[in-house]
Structure formats: structure tokens, C-alpha cells
Design a protein around this motif. Structure first.
Motif, PDB file in Angstrom:
ATOM      1  N   LYS A  77       0.837  -1.209   0.000  1.00  0.00           N
ATOM      2  CA  LYS A  77       0.000   0.000   0.000  1.00  0.00           C
ATOM      3  C   LYS A  77       0.869   1.254   0.000  1.00  0.00           C
ATOM      4  CE  LYS A  77      -4.026   2.105   2.178  1.00  0.00           C
ATOM      5  NZ  LYS A  77      -5.084   1.969   3.213  1.00  0.00           N
ATOM      6  N   GLY A  78       0.602   2.137  -0.983  1.00  0.00           N
ATOM      7  CA  GLY A  78       1.346   3.380  -1.091  1.00  0.00           C
ATOM      8  C   GLY A  78       2.702   3.247  -1.758  1.00  0.00           C
ATOM      9  N   LYS A  79       3.051   2.034  -2.213  1.00  0.00           N
ATOM     10  CA  LYS A  79       4.371   1.795  -2.800  1.00  0.00           C
ATOM     11  C   LYS A  79       4.329   1.797  -4.328  1.00  0.00           C
ATOM     12  CE  LYS A  79       6.102   1.158   1.305  1.00  0.00           C
ATOM     13  NZ  LYS A  79       7.049   2.143   1.916  1.00  0.00           N
ATOM     14  N   LYS A  80       5.529   1.898  -4.921  1.00  0.00           N
ATOM     15  CA  LYS A  80       5.653   1.877  -6.388  1.00  0.00           C
ATOM     16  C   LYS A  80       5.859   0.437  -6.857  1.00  0.00           C
ATOM     17  CE  LYS A  80       7.647   6.522  -6.814  1.00  0.00           C
ATOM     18  NZ  LYS A  80       8.832   7.316  -7.265  1.00  0.00           N
ATOM     19  N   VAL A  81       4.938  -0.015  -7.704  1.00  0.00           N
ATOM     20  CA  VAL A  81       4.984  -1.392  -8.193  1.00  0.00           C
ATOM     21  C   VAL A  81       4.962  -1.375  -9.721  1.00  0.00           C
ATOM     22  CG1 VAL A  81       3.943  -3.682  -8.080  1.00  0.00           C
ATOM     23  CG2 VAL A  81       3.665  -2.095  -6.154  1.00  0.00           C
ATOM     24  N   ALA A  82       5.932  -2.042 -10.328  1.00  0.00           N
ATOM     25  CA  ALA A  82       6.041  -2.052 -11.790  1.00  0.00           C
ATOM     26  C   ALA A  82       5.619  -3.397 -12.362  1.00  0.00           C
ATOM     27  CB  ALA A  82       7.472  -1.743 -12.213  1.00  0.00           C
ATOM     28  N   THR A  83       5.026  -3.356 -13.542  1.00  0.00           N
ATOM     29  CA  THR A  83       4.686  -4.545 -14.305  1.00  0.00           C
ATOM     30  C   THR A  83       4.403  -4.119 -15.742  1.00  0.00           C
ATOM     31  OG1 THR A  83       3.346  -6.585 -14.242  1.00  0.00           O
ATOM     32  CG2 THR A  83       2.168  -4.492 -13.969  1.00  0.00           C
ATOM     33  N   PRO A  84       4.588  -4.995 -16.708  1.00  0.00           N
ATOM     34  CA  PRO A  84       4.195  -4.638 -18.079  1.00  0.00           C
ATOM     35  C   PRO A  84       2.668  -4.631 -18.183  1.00  0.00           C
ATOM     36  CG  PRO A  84       5.870  -6.376 -18.070  1.00  0.00           C
ATOM     37  CD  PRO A  84       5.322  -6.278 -16.675  1.00  0.00           C
ATOM     38  N   PHE A  85       2.089  -3.485 -18.454  1.00  0.00           N
ATOM     39  CA  PHE A  85       0.633  -3.391 -18.550  1.00  0.00           C
ATOM     40  C   PHE A  85       0.114  -4.270 -19.692  1.00  0.00           C
ATOM     41  CE2 PHE A  85      -0.370   0.976 -16.400  1.00  0.00           C
ATOM     42  CZ  PHE A  85       0.254   0.523 -15.238  1.00  0.00           C
ATOM     43  N   ALA A  86      -1.106  -4.735 -19.524  1.00  0.00           N
ATOM     44  CA  ALA A  86      -1.793  -5.577 -20.507  1.00  0.00           C
ATOM     45  C   ALA A  86      -1.121  -6.940 -20.661  1.00  0.00           C
ATOM     46  CB  ALA A  86      -1.907  -4.882 -21.862  1.00  0.00           C
ATOM     47  N   SER A  87      -0.415  -7.377 -19.632  1.00  0.00           N
ATOM     48  CA  SER A  87       0.249  -8.675 -19.661  1.00  0.00           C
ATOM     49  C   SER A  87      -0.395  -9.625 -18.656  1.00  0.00           C
ATOM     50  CB  SER A  87       1.732  -8.513 -19.309  1.00  0.00           C
ATOM     51  OG  SER A  87       1.883  -8.144 -17.936  1.00  0.00           O
ATOM     52  N   THR A  88       0.026 -10.890 -18.691  1.00  0.00           N
ATOM     53  CA  THR A  88      -0.464 -11.831 -17.684  1.00  0.00           C
ATOM     54  C   THR A  88       0.011 -11.420 -16.298  1.00  0.00           C
ATOM     55  OG1 THR A  88       1.434 -13.233 -18.239  1.00  0.00           O
ATOM     56  CG2 THR A  88      -0.689 -13.840 -19.200  1.00  0.00           C
ATOM     57  N   SER A  89       1.219 -10.859 -16.196  1.00  0.00           N
ATOM     58  CA  SER A  89       1.719 -10.399 -14.900  1.00  0.00           C
ATOM     59  C   SER A  89       0.866  -9.260 -14.349  1.00  0.00           C
ATOM     60  CB  SER A  89       3.181  -9.952 -15.019  1.00  0.00           C
ATOM     61  OG  SER A  89       4.042 -11.059 -15.099  1.00  0.00           O
ATOM     62  N   HIS A  90       0.423  -8.365 -15.228  1.00  0.00           N
ATOM     63  CA  HIS A  90      -0.447  -7.260 -14.824  1.00  0.00           C
ATOM     64  C   HIS A  90      -1.753  -7.813 -14.253  1.00  0.00           C
ATOM     65  CE1 HIS A  90      -2.646  -3.294 -16.147  1.00  0.00           C
ATOM     66  NE2 HIS A  90      -2.460  -3.356 -14.846  1.00  0.00           N
ATOM     67  N   TYR A  91      -2.332  -8.757 -14.963  1.00  0.00           N
ATOM     68  CA  TYR A  91      -3.568  -9.393 -14.501  1.00  0.00           C
ATOM     69  C   TYR A  91      -3.363 -10.061 -13.144  1.00  0.00           C
ATOM     70  CZ  TYR A  91      -7.080 -13.126 -14.176  1.00  0.00           C
ATOM     71  OH  TYR A  91      -8.047 -13.984 -13.746  1.00  0.00           O
ATOM     72  N   SER A  92      -2.269 -10.819 -12.997  1.00  0.00           N
ATOM     73  CA  SER A  92      -2.011 -11.526 -11.742  1.00  0.00           C
ATOM     74  C   SER A  92      -1.726 -10.551 -10.602  1.00  0.00           C
ATOM     75  CB  SER A  92      -0.841 -12.492 -11.916  1.00  0.00           C
ATOM     76  OG  SER A  92      -1.166 -13.512 -12.836  1.00  0.00           O
ATOM     77  N   LEU A  93      -1.057  -9.445 -10.914  1.00  0.00           N
ATOM     78  CA  LEU A  93      -0.816  -8.426  -9.893  1.00  0.00           C
ATOM     79  C   LEU A  93      -2.125  -7.853  -9.375  1.00  0.00           C
ATOM     80  CD1 LEU A  93       0.874  -6.434  -8.246  1.00  0.00           C
ATOM     81  CD2 LEU A  93       1.103  -5.027 -10.315  1.00  0.00           C
ATOM     82  N   LEU A  94      -3.045  -7.516 -10.271  1.00  0.00           N
ATOM     83  CA  LEU A  94      -4.345  -6.986  -9.862  1.00  0.00           C
ATOM     84  C   LEU A  94      -5.101  -8.004  -9.008  1.00  0.00           C
ATOM     85  CD1 LEU A  94      -5.486  -5.280 -13.194  1.00  0.00           C
ATOM     86  CD2 LEU A  94      -4.564  -4.157 -11.157  1.00  0.00           C
ATOM     87  N   ALA A  95      -4.996  -9.278  -9.390  1.00  0.00           N
ATOM     88  CA  ALA A  95      -5.651 -10.326  -8.616  1.00  0.00           C
ATOM     89  C   ALA A  95      -5.034 -10.451  -7.225  1.00  0.00           C
ATOM     90  CB  ALA A  95      -5.552 -11.659  -9.353  1.00  0.00           C
TER      91      ALA A  95
END
Length: 338
Positions: free
Chosen positions: A132-150
């Protein structure tokens, strides 16, 4: 998996290949294949030239991408016939009023420990909730992005509770080393470099076991389906051979992967061990892709992915299960994998 290095590579691939009109005039037919530098049977097929041997009457070009957003753009630009593509960017691609004209024809792998969320040790973060409140990077529109949101949702956080940054794997590594980001969700081989100075918070294996699996699929253009279905049949058989080789010849497979990725044999073995590779029989089973006339559970998995992305405001509306079933190319299965 998988935003993209479309620019130069894809443009060169298009410029260097003959058109279908040239093929009609007596020149070789073309196949432009998008791939990821990611341990898989697909990378094994590329390294050993298995498709070139099986289709000597075709000119085959392999075009490297960093994530699925670029693959989607390449299909929109009609500069690919076949490509690896994560399940999340595929669900995006077939949503909306103008779905991308491609279909899933094969499953390359199921995401396991080869995609994960890692926090820098210096941050003191040890749980997903701690982001919470931190900077988190991921390639948007990727499977990693989806898993991060989950993962965030499971931890009781909204996407707005963290500062999400859209970065490709190599820029993620650079930002990590500079201390510009606190955590990242990404895949191999960049993931292993982050693990050296990071703490793993969760993985796609864990998220998949919780009901949200992600996969690396292989898609074919509808134009190729209409023009050259025999090439698809041959390509599919070669991909099935790649999966079998991963299990029957792990040492030789690791050597091929090491050569493609420019890593040591030990690292290639370790990276392959983190993936979940189905057998060809499993690919065409009711649990996954299915067979001609009998779509498998993949359509339902993709429907769940689409619904989640719609709830997260990543797409306007989820594609229907019927539309997703129609987006599976099952002709010739299961016999086509033997």
C-alpha cells in the motif's frame, strides 16, 4: 505474457517477407511468428529449427516481443500469422466491438513460479498488503499485470492503493537497481535477477491455484486459417513435439534454452523447472483447449479473466463465453497433435 517492442523488429519482419501475392507467383509462402525469450517448448522449436525443417516450402521469420500488448498491435497491423500470447492480453484482444481477428490454436504453458511478485529487500515489504502506497512495476496488458491486480484484490487492496508503473522487463530491472521501484510483477529471466535482491510475495502458481490461472497461448490469424490451414496443422505438430522433448530430453532441451537466452545450462534447467508444461494430450483435453466440436475449460478461464479485467476497468466489457469459444481454433484436434 506479455507492451511491446513492436517498432523495429516487427517492421523489419514485414519488410523482409514476401507477400501472399508473391507466394502465388511461385515464391515461398510466408509465416511470421511472434515469440518471447521465455523458457518454453516454443523457444525449443525456434532454436532447433524444427518448423523450418517441417515446412521447407515456407519462408519463416521469428519476431521477438517483450509482452502481449505488442503482439496484439502486430496482429492489428497484419504483420504476424502466428504468435505466443498471454491469456490476459488475448482476453483484451477479443473484447470490444472490433476484436482482433485471431484464434487460440495451442497452449504453450501454464504460468507457475516463472511469474511472480517480488519486493526489494531494502523496502522491508514481506506481504502483498505491505505494498500500500508503494511503487509497483509490471508490463501493462500482460499476464503479470492481470495476476498483480488479482493479488492486490486478494490482499484487500485496490489498484489505486499502489502506484502502478508500466515498465517492460529490462526497464524494470534497471529501475529496480536504481531503487526507483519498491516491487515488480514480472516473468523469467528478469524475475530471477530480481529474486537475488528481493523477497517473493506471491506467484502466478499460487494465484492460479486460487482460481485465476494464467497461460501462455499460441494464436493464429484468421487470414492464415483461411489461406493456409495445412501450415497450421504442421506448426501445431511441431509445437507438440517441443512439449514432448521438454519431458523426454530435459538435458538437451535445457541446452537449447540456454543457447537461446544466453544463460548457463544450470540456470536454464532451473528456469524450466519453474514452468508448468502440459503434455500434448492434456492440451487437447476437456480440462484445457478441448477438441473439434467440444471446447474445453480454457474458454471459461478466459471468460473469468475478461470479467475480472472489466471489473478492474481494464477493458470496457468482458467478452462472452460464446465469443471466447468461437475464438478457439480446434479443427483437427486431438488427432492433429499426434
Amino acid at each position: 505474457m506479455l507492451a511491446a517492442v513492436l517498432g523495429g523488429a516487427a517492421t523489419l519482419a514485414v519488410a523482409g517477407c514476401s507477400s501472399s501475392g508473391d507466394a502465388a507467383a511461385g515464391q515461398k509462402k510466408r509465416l511470421r511468428i511472434g515469440y518471447f525469450a521465455f523458457p518454453s517448448g516454443d523457444l525449443l522449436v525456434k532454436n532447433r529449427g524444427l518448423l523450418e525443417k517441417a515446412l521447407p516450402d515456407h519462408t519463416i521469420s521469428w519476431v521477438k516481443f517483450d509482452s502481449g500488448a505488442g503482439v496484439n498491435q502486430a496482429f492489428i497491423g497484419k504483420s504476424l500469422e502466428i504468435a505466443a500470447l498471454g491469456s490476459s492480453p488475448f482476453a483484451r484482444g477479443v473484447s470490444g466491438s472490433s476484436p482482433i481477428p485471431y484464434k487460440v490454436a495451442f497452449i504453450l504453458d501454464v504460468a507457475g513460479e516463472n511469474e511472480a511478485l517480488v519486493a526489494r529487500k531494502g523496502t522491508g515489504i514481506t506481504t502483498v498488503a505491505g505494498l500500500k502506497g508503494k511503487k509497483v512495476a509490471t508490463p501493462f496488458a500482460s499476464t503479470s499485470h492481470y495476476s498483480l491486480l488479482a493479488a492486490l484484490e486478494e490482499a484487500g487492496l485496490k489498484a489505486s492503493d499502489v502506484e502502478l508503473l508500466d515498465l517492460q522487463p529490462q526497464p524494470i530491472l534497471a529501475a529496480w537497481e536504481r531503487g526507483d521501484i519498491d516491487a515488480a510483477y514480472v516473468w523469467l529471466p528478469t524475475l530471477d535477477e530480481l529474486r537475488e535482491t528481493g523477497t517473493q510475495l506471491t506467484s502466478s502458481k499460487e494465484i492460479g491455484e486460487g482460481g485465476r490461472p494464467t497461460l501462455d497461448l499460441a494464436v493464429v490469424s484468421e487470414e492464415l486459417i483461411a489461406r493456409d490451414p495445412e501450415a497450421i496443422e504442421t506448426w501445431r505438430k511441431v509445437e507438440a513435439e517441443g512439449l514432448r522433448l521438454l519431458k523426454s530430453d530435459p538435458e538437451g532441451s535445457a541446452k537449447s534454452i540456454a543457447a537461446e537466452l544466453g544463460i548457463s545450462l544450470a540456470d536454464a534447467k532451473a528456469q524450466l523447472a519453474q514452468g508448468v508444461f502440459l503434455t500434448p494430450e492434456e492440451v487437447a483435453s476437456a480440462d484445457w483447449l478441448g477438441t473439434e466440436g467440444k471446447p474445453g475449460k480454457l474458454a471459461a478461464y478466459l471468460a473469468d479473466t475478461g470479467k475480472f479485467l472489466a471489473v478492474q476497468k481494464q477493458i470496457d466489457a468482458a467478452p462472452s463465453t460464446a465469443a471466447l469459444r468461437d475464438a478457439l481454433y480446434l479443427k483437427g484436434l486431438p488427432d492433429g497433435l499426434k
